[in-house]
Design a protein around this motif. Structure first.
Motif, PDB file in Angstrom:
ATOM      1  N   THR A   9      46.078  50.745  35.066  1.00 49.50           N
ATOM      2  CA  THR A   9      46.504  50.735  33.675  1.00 49.50           C
ATOM      3  C   THR A   9      45.951  51.965  32.967  1.00 49.50           C
ATOM      4  O   THR A   9      45.233  52.773  33.569  1.00 49.50           O
ATOM      5  N   ALA A  10      46.257  52.109  31.681  1.00 49.61           N
ATOM      6  CA  ALA A  10      45.726  53.231  30.895  1.00 49.61           C
ATOM      7  C   ALA A  10      44.210  53.173  30.812  1.00 49.61           C
ATOM      8  O   ALA A  10      43.544  54.204  30.654  1.00 49.61           O
ATOM      9  N   GLU A  11      43.630  51.964  30.921  1.00 52.49           N
ATOM     10  CA  GLU A  11      42.172  51.807  30.836  1.00 52.49           C
ATOM     11  C   GLU A  11      41.488  52.017  32.181  1.00 52.49           C
ATOM     12  O   GLU A  11      40.255  52.132  32.239  1.00 52.49           O
ATOM     13  N   GLY A  12      42.259  52.036  33.252  1.00 53.75           N
ATOM     14  CA  GLY A  12      41.702  52.128  34.599  1.00 53.75           C
ATOM     15  C   GLY A  12      42.298  51.040  35.470  1.00 53.75           C
ATOM     16  O   GLY A  12      43.311  50.419  35.132  1.00 53.75           O
ATOM     17  N   TRP A  13      41.678  50.784  36.618  1.00 56.28           N
ATOM     18  CA  TRP A  13      42.152  49.749  37.530  1.00 56.28           C
ATOM     19  C   TRP A  13      41.664  48.384  37.077  1.00 56.28           C
ATOM     20  O   TRP A  13      40.490  48.195  36.769  1.00 56.28           O
ATOM     21  N   ARG A  14      42.612  47.415  37.049  1.00 57.60           N
ATOM     22  CA  ARG A  14      42.285  46.045  36.695  1.00 57.60           C
ATOM     23  C   ARG A  14      42.977  45.107  37.693  1.00 57.60           C
ATOM     24  O   ARG A  14      43.752  45.561  38.548  1.00 57.60           O
ATOM     25  N   TYR A  15      42.728  43.813  37.544  1.00 53.23           N
ATOM     26  CA  TYR A  15      43.328  42.822  38.431  1.00 53.23           C
ATOM     27  C   TYR A  15      44.190  41.863  37.636  1.00 53.23           C
ATOM     28  O   TYR A  15      43.825  41.451  36.527  1.00 53.23           O
ATOM     29  N   ILE A  16      45.344  41.511  38.217  1.00 54.01           N
ATOM     30  CA  ILE A  16      46.256  40.565  37.588  1.00 54.01           C
ATOM     31  C   ILE A  16      46.492  39.379  38.517  1.00 54.01           C
ATOM     32  O   ILE A  16      46.306  39.468  39.733  1.00 54.01           O
ATOM     33  N   GLY A  17      46.905  38.259  37.907  1.00 52.70           N
ATOM     34  CA  GLY A  17      47.326  37.104  38.677  1.00 52.70           C
ATOM     35  C   GLY A  17      48.819  37.161  38.940  1.00 52.70           C
ATOM     36  O   GLY A  17      49.517  38.093  38.519  1.00 52.70           O
ATOM     37  N   ARG A  18      49.347  36.144  39.604  1.00 53.17           N
ATOM     38  CA  ARG A  18      50.752  36.135  40.002  1.00 53.17           C
ATOM     39  C   ARG A  18      51.691  36.086  38.802  1.00 53.17           C
ATOM     40  O   ARG A  18      52.870  36.426  38.920  1.00 53.17           O
ATOM     41  N   ASP A  19      51.171  35.674  37.625  1.00 58.85           N
ATOM     42  CA  ASP A  19      51.999  35.663  36.418  1.00 58.85           C
ATOM     43  C   ASP A  19      51.928  36.967  35.644  1.00 58.85           C
ATOM     44  O   ASP A  19      52.577  37.125  34.610  1.00 58.85           O
ATOM     45  N   GLY A  20      51.128  37.938  36.129  1.00 57.53           N
ATOM     46  CA  GLY A  20      51.007  39.234  35.475  1.00 57.53           C
ATOM     47  C   GLY A  20      49.889  39.316  34.459  1.00 57.53           C
ATOM     48  O   GLY A  20      49.612  40.391  33.929  1.00 57.53           O
ATOM     49  N   GLY A  54      37.368  44.092  31.807  1.00 58.55           N
ATOM     50  CA  GLY A  54      36.736  45.204  32.502  1.00 58.55           C
ATOM     51  C   GLY A  54      37.705  45.971  33.367  1.00 58.55           C
ATOM     52  O   GLY A  54      38.689  45.423  33.879  1.00 58.55           O
ATOM     53  N   ALA A  55      37.443  47.257  33.503  1.00 57.71           N
ATOM     54  CA  ALA A  55      38.280  48.139  34.312  1.00 57.71           C
ATOM     55  C   ALA A  55      37.389  48.963  35.229  1.00 57.71           C
ATOM     56  O   ALA A  55      36.174  49.087  35.010  1.00 57.71           O
ATOM     57  N   PHE A  56      37.992  49.551  36.260  1.00 54.58           N
ATOM     58  CA  PHE A  56      37.272  50.311  37.274  1.00 54.58           C
ATOM     59  C   PHE A  56      37.970  51.645  37.494  1.00 54.58           C
ATOM     60  O   PHE A  56      39.173  51.780  37.251  1.00 54.58           O
ATOM     61  N   ASP A  57      37.207  52.620  37.982  1.00 51.99           N
ATOM     62  CA  ASP A  57      37.817  53.908  38.319  1.00 51.99           C
ATOM     63  C   ASP A  57      38.732  53.788  39.530  1.00 51.99           C
ATOM     64  O   ASP A  57      39.762  54.469  39.614  1.00 51.99           O
ATOM     65  N   GLU A  58      38.363  52.938  40.482  1.00 46.40           N
ATOM     66  CA  GLU A  58      39.200  52.657  41.640  1.00 46.40           C
ATOM     67  C   GLU A  58      38.967  51.210  42.049  1.00 46.40           C
ATOM     68  O   GLU A  58      37.887  50.651  41.809  1.00 46.40           O
ATOM     69  N   ALA A  59      39.957  50.618  42.686  1.00 50.48           N
ATOM     70  CA  ALA A  59      39.838  49.221  43.093  1.00 50.48           C
ATOM     71  C   ALA A  59      40.748  48.943  44.271  1.00 50.48           C
ATOM     72  O   ALA A  59      41.858  49.468  44.357  1.00 50.48           O
ATOM     73  N   GLY A  60      40.282  48.095  45.175  1.00 48.96           N
ATOM     74  CA  GLY A  60      41.058  47.690  46.332  1.00 48.96           C
ATOM     75  C   GLY A  60      41.441  46.230  46.230  1.00 48.96           C
ATOM     76  O   GLY A  60      41.052  45.521  45.293  1.00 48.96           O
TER      77      GLY A  60
END
Length: 333
Positions: free
Chosen positions: A170-181, A187-193
């Motif tokens: 996202t614009a804020e960095g890497w984040r995590y979403i659920g199946r509904d989006g 919190g955000a991260f510079d990189e995420a797996g």
């Protein structure tokens, strides 16, 4: 693309990064290069389909993406073409649909070759956990296994869903979403797996140079200092320490010490590892290699066999080894 990011990050060849497990998977056939074309063998190394394709991918869901000339279709390991070559590119059936590309762009088909859902995407990934990432006008979203859009394209990059969560940029960095989006936590991260069934995901925090692992609540679960870190597969993950690859367990303890040039995730209890310029396999249960490093490339074990290559350039030869490192199919070209 997200998958390319992790491959470069970990210096790994293409592999089944989000699968694996101790139980030997049931695989119907294995593609081999023979007399300049591709056919299939069975798990005993017997030729089932003679050379007839210009390329044949791994058999997934009972089908292999095959190329004849410039066009792609799908065939069974016994050589039956079930979807005639007609696509500019074709992915795997990770579920009931596969991504394909035509002149109109990327879309999805079922195992009869019928188009399912909308098409015209700029890019489309294979399914994972009932969702497939698709890109349109430079933004990524997701479709479900009916081909319907369920998360509108809005992300700069998007990773695979695993256990109900996916990393997105996202614009804020890497984040995590659920199946509904919806975002799973703040919190955000510079990189995420991607997450794994173990409930952990590799991340690099904002401004940090090292990788750690978080849990499904976004909390630091392994306060590590790795140069790079991959997802957990079968309870183990590939990491980099002092420019060497290693394999750790869920507690962060080494299963294989940081002495490798490259490593892949464990699959069926074995992991492909590279020493200098050659590959072999290491066993999870005792950490010992099964054969001297002699392979130019080595893919994960599936169905009790692993595809390996020898040679290079126009002299690449494709073979298969069993769990003891013995050839079931001597490398041929």
């Amino acid at each position: 693309r997200f998958s390319a990011l992790l491959a470069v990050l970990l210096l790994l060849p293409a592999c089944d990064a989000f699968g694996g497990g101790d139980d030997t998977a049931s695989v119907d056939g294995f593609p081999v290069l023979f007399e300049g074309q591709w056919g299939f063998i069975d798990a005993e190394g017997r030729l089932v389909t003679g050379p007839r394709f210009d390329f044949a991918d791994e058999v997934v869901g009972g089908l292999s993406a095959v190329r004849m000339g410039a066009l792609w279709g799908y065939a069974t390991p016994d050589g039956q073409t079930v979807v005639e070559p007609q696509f500019d590119a074709a992915g795997r059936f990770e579920g009931r649909l596969a991504p394909v590309r035509t002149a109109d762009g990327w879309g999805f088909i079922d195992d009869t070759g019928a188009r399912v859902g909308d098409g015209g995407y700029d890019s489309a990934e294979a399914f994972s956990d009932g969702r497939a990432a698709v890109r349109r006008d430079f933004l990524w979203g997701y479709v479900d296994d009916s081909g319907a859009g369920v998360i509108e394209p809005q992300f700069a990059a998007a990773g695979p869903f695993v256990a109900g969560l996916a990393p997105v940029q996202t614009a804020e960095g890497w984040r995590y979403i659920g199946r509904d989006g919806a975002f799973a936590f703040g919190g955000a991260f510079d990189e995420a797996g991607p997450f794994s069934e173990a409930g952990l995901a590799p991340v690099r925090e904002v401004g940090a140079e090292v990788w750690k692992y978080i849990d499904r609540e976004g909390r630091i679960a392994l306060n590590s200092t790795f140069q790079a870190a991959g997802p957990f597969v079968d309870g183990a993950a590939v990491v980099r320490v002092s420019d060497r690859a290693a394999i750790i367990d869920r507690n962060g303890d080494y299963l294989v010490a940081p002495k490798l040039a490259e490593a892949q995730a464990f699959s069926e209890g074995l992991a492909a590892v590279r020493f200098n310029s050659r590959w072999t396999y290491v066993r999870r249960d005792d950490g010992l290699i099964i054969a001297s490093p002699t392979f130019a490339t080595a893919r994960p074990f599936r169905g009790g066999l692993a595809q390996v290559t020898t040679g290079s350039g126009d002299n690449v030869r494709v073979g298969y080894v069993d769990r003891d490192g013995a050839y079931v199919w001597e490398p041929t070209r």
